[in-house]
Structure formats: C-alpha cells, structure tokens
Design a protein around this motif. Structure first.
Motif, PDB file in Angstrom:
ATOM      1  N   TYR A 122     -57.435  10.226 -39.165  1.00 38.43           N
ATOM      2  CA  TYR A 122     -57.859   9.870 -37.809  1.00 38.43           C
ATOM      3  C   TYR A 122     -59.192   9.152 -37.938  1.00 38.43           C
ATOM      4  CZ  TYR A 122     -61.341  13.520 -38.136  1.00 38.43           C
ATOM      5  OH  TYR A 122     -62.426  14.266 -38.538  1.00 38.43           O
ATOM      6  N   SER A 123     -59.660   8.506 -36.837  1.00 36.37           N
ATOM      7  CA  SER A 123     -60.892   7.745 -36.926  1.00 36.37           C
ATOM      8  C   SER A 123     -62.008   8.273 -36.036  1.00 36.37           C
ATOM      9  CB  SER A 123     -60.623   6.277 -36.564  1.00 36.37           C
ATOM     10  OG  SER A 123     -61.821   5.538 -36.551  1.00 36.37           O
ATOM     11  N   ASN A 124     -61.658   8.863 -34.893  1.00 34.64           N
ATOM     12  CA  ASN A 124     -62.695   9.350 -33.985  1.00 34.64           C
ATOM     13  C   ASN A 124     -62.333  10.722 -33.426  1.00 34.64           C
ATOM     14  OD1 ASN A 124     -60.775   8.957 -31.900  1.00 34.64           O
ATOM     15  ND2 ASN A 124     -61.261   6.775 -31.993  1.00 34.64           N
ATOM     16  N   SER A 125     -63.342  11.380 -32.833  1.00 34.05           N
ATOM     17  CA  SER A 125     -63.159  12.785 -32.428  1.00 34.05           C
ATOM     18  C   SER A 125     -62.048  12.946 -31.393  1.00 34.05           C
ATOM     19  CB  SER A 125     -64.477  13.329 -31.868  1.00 34.05           C
ATOM     20  OG  SER A 125     -64.909  12.484 -30.821  1.00 34.05           O
ATOM     21  N   LYS A 126     -61.832  11.942 -30.553  1.00 34.34           N
ATOM     22  CA  LYS A 126     -60.778  12.113 -29.536  1.00 34.34           C
ATOM     23  C   LYS A 126     -59.392  12.101 -30.177  1.00 34.34           C
ATOM     24  CE  LYS A 126     -59.503   7.540 -27.865  1.00 34.34           C
ATOM     25  NZ  LYS A 126     -60.462   6.417 -27.795  1.00 34.34           N
ATOM     26  N   PRO A 129     -57.553  16.083 -32.564  1.00 32.82           N
ATOM     27  CA  PRO A 129     -56.509  17.068 -32.258  1.00 32.82           C
ATOM     28  C   PRO A 129     -55.095  16.581 -32.581  1.00 32.82           C
ATOM     29  CG  PRO A 129     -58.082  16.933 -30.457  1.00 32.82           C
ATOM     30  CD  PRO A 129     -58.384  15.782 -31.391  1.00 32.82           C
ATOM     31  N   LEU A 130     -54.831  15.302 -32.340  1.00 32.07           N
ATOM     32  CA  LEU A 130     -53.500  14.746 -32.617  1.00 32.07           C
ATOM     33  C   LEU A 130     -53.215  14.820 -34.113  1.00 32.07           C
ATOM     34  CD1 LEU A 130     -50.963  13.078 -31.688  1.00 32.07           C
ATOM     35  CD2 LEU A 130     -52.365  11.015 -32.064  1.00 32.07           C
ATOM     36  N   ALA A 131     -54.172  14.363 -34.925  1.00 34.94           N
ATOM     37  CA  ALA A 131     -53.998  14.387 -36.382  1.00 34.94           C
ATOM     38  C   ALA A 131     -53.860  15.817 -36.896  1.00 34.94           C
ATOM     39  CB  ALA A 131     -55.196  13.696 -37.048  1.00 34.94           C
ATOM     40  N   ALA A 132     -54.703  16.715 -36.372  1.00 42.92           N
ATOM     41  CA  ALA A 132     -54.688  18.105 -36.836  1.00 42.92           C
ATOM     42  C   ALA A 132     -53.397  18.817 -36.452  1.00 42.92           C
ATOM     43  CB  ALA A 132     -55.895  18.850 -36.274  1.00 42.92           C
ATOM     44  N   ASN A 133     -52.895  18.563 -35.245  1.00 45.47           N
ATOM     45  CA  ASN A 133     -51.648  19.208 -34.809  1.00 45.47           C
ATOM     46  C   ASN A 133     -50.472  18.751 -35.674  1.00 45.47           C
ATOM     47  OD1 ASN A 133     -52.738  20.797 -32.766  1.00 45.47           O
ATOM     48  ND2 ASN A 133     -52.602  19.129 -31.263  1.00 45.47           N
TER      49      ASN A 133
END
Ligand code: ZN
Length: 201
Positions: A122-126, A129-133
């Motif tokens: 992922y590239s940014n904090s927003k 969650p998508l990458a982690a899930n």
C-alpha cells in the motif's frame, strides 16, 4: 499507563505475528477496480517453469471479479484480455470513479529462489486497512510476508484506497507449482474477495 503499555504490546505482537493488526475498513464503497498486472508485450515475471505472470494475474483477477459480483459489488477491470496498458491509464480508471477501491494483482519474482509466500503493498494510511485485510486472509494458507509500504506508480498516484497483491513467487519452485493449479488461484482469489469485503465499512 500499565494497561496502555500491555495493549500496545499486544497490538505489536499481533502485527508481528500476523503482519497486520485487526484493522477496520476504508469506508463504504460500491465499486472495485481490479487491475491484472502486466499484459501484452509486458509478460511480467517469468517463472522457473517458464510460466508468465501476466497469464496468472489475469486469471486470478477474473476469479476475484466473479466473487465480488456474487457479493454484490460493481467491478471494473483495467484489462480483460492479454493486452498492454500503461500504468497511468490503469490509475486513471480508478481516479475517475468515486465510491471505489483499487486492487492490483501480481505474481512475484526474486533473485533468491528460496523466497516464497505472499505480501501486499500500500502507499498511504487510508489504503492500509485494505492491504492489511487482504493480507490477513492470504496469511491463513500462505507463507505470510506481511503488509509493506511502497511507491509503486499505481498506488502512489491513486486517489482511491489502493493495494497491490503479490500472490506468490514464480521464481520459487514450490510457489510456481502452486500457481499452476487453478485451485490455488481460486483460493487466492477467494481470500482477496474476503479481504476487500471486510474493508467496506
Ligand atoms: Zn508484477
């Protein structure tokens, strides 16, 4: 302080153990932009078995597409066949859509043939969650290399929450054998669908 310390310690342990904390979501979305890596003249990684990343990436993306449509999402594919498209045009497909997230699907390669497993970027904090899930779902049945920050073009130029999934190393004999099997690609696709669905909140 003591309680806080333990909670922080526990969270750290979870991150280290699973590579991703129990994360929340990226807000509700109705559309998923699916990006099958490479294509056309760009074959992507060449496997130890002479396989082509572009073929597996498209096959896996189509399996994710079917799963997301069954779950009621609108899906937009940056490519549906073996054609070459530029990185900026992939991002443009995503940036044109409002209630959307972007997921790019790849298979990995390393000089070290011992490297194996899955990882999500992922590239940014927003987008975290998508990458982690997604990675948490993949970690259930693959060698978990965790969630990593990256400056990949399709991530850093994306206005939407965006993740790039590496589904296994074609440079590794074991992973290449797995990637050859439709059932493994289906299992990977199911995990990506679960991770995306869990991110819509
Ligand atoms: Zn790739």
């Amino acid at each position: 302080m003591r309680v806080f310390f333990c909670a922080a310690l526990l969270t750290t342990a979870v991150v280290l153990l699973t590579g991703c904390a129990s994360t929340s979501g990226v807000g509700r979305f109705s559309t998923v932009v699916l990006d099958a890596g490479h294509g056309g003249i760009d074959r992507g990684a060449k496997g130890v078995d002479n396989s082509s990343e572009k073929i597996y990436a498209l096959d896996t993306a189509k399996r994710v597409e079917r799963g997301l449509k069954r779950a009621g999402y609108r899906v937009v594919m940056t490519r549906k066949r073996d054609n070459f498209i530029t990185l900026p045009s992939r991002v443009a497909v995503s940036n044109r859509r409002r209630s959307a997230v972007f997921v790019s699907i790849h298979y990995n390669w390393a000089r070290n043939s011992g490297a194996s497993g899955t990882e999500t970027f992922y590239s940014n904090s927003k987008s975290y969650p998508l990458a982690a899930n997604i990675q948490r779902e993949l970690a259930r049945f693959t060698n978990n290399r965790g969630v990593k920050r990256s400056r990949f073009h399709v991530l850093r130029n994306n206005a939407r929450p965006a993740a790039l999934v590496e589904c296994g190393f074609l440079s590794n004999a074991g992973d290449a054998r797995k990637a050859r099997s439709a059932s493994y690609r289906q299992r990977v696709a199911n995990a990506i669908v679960r991770g995306i669905v869990k991110s819509s909140r």
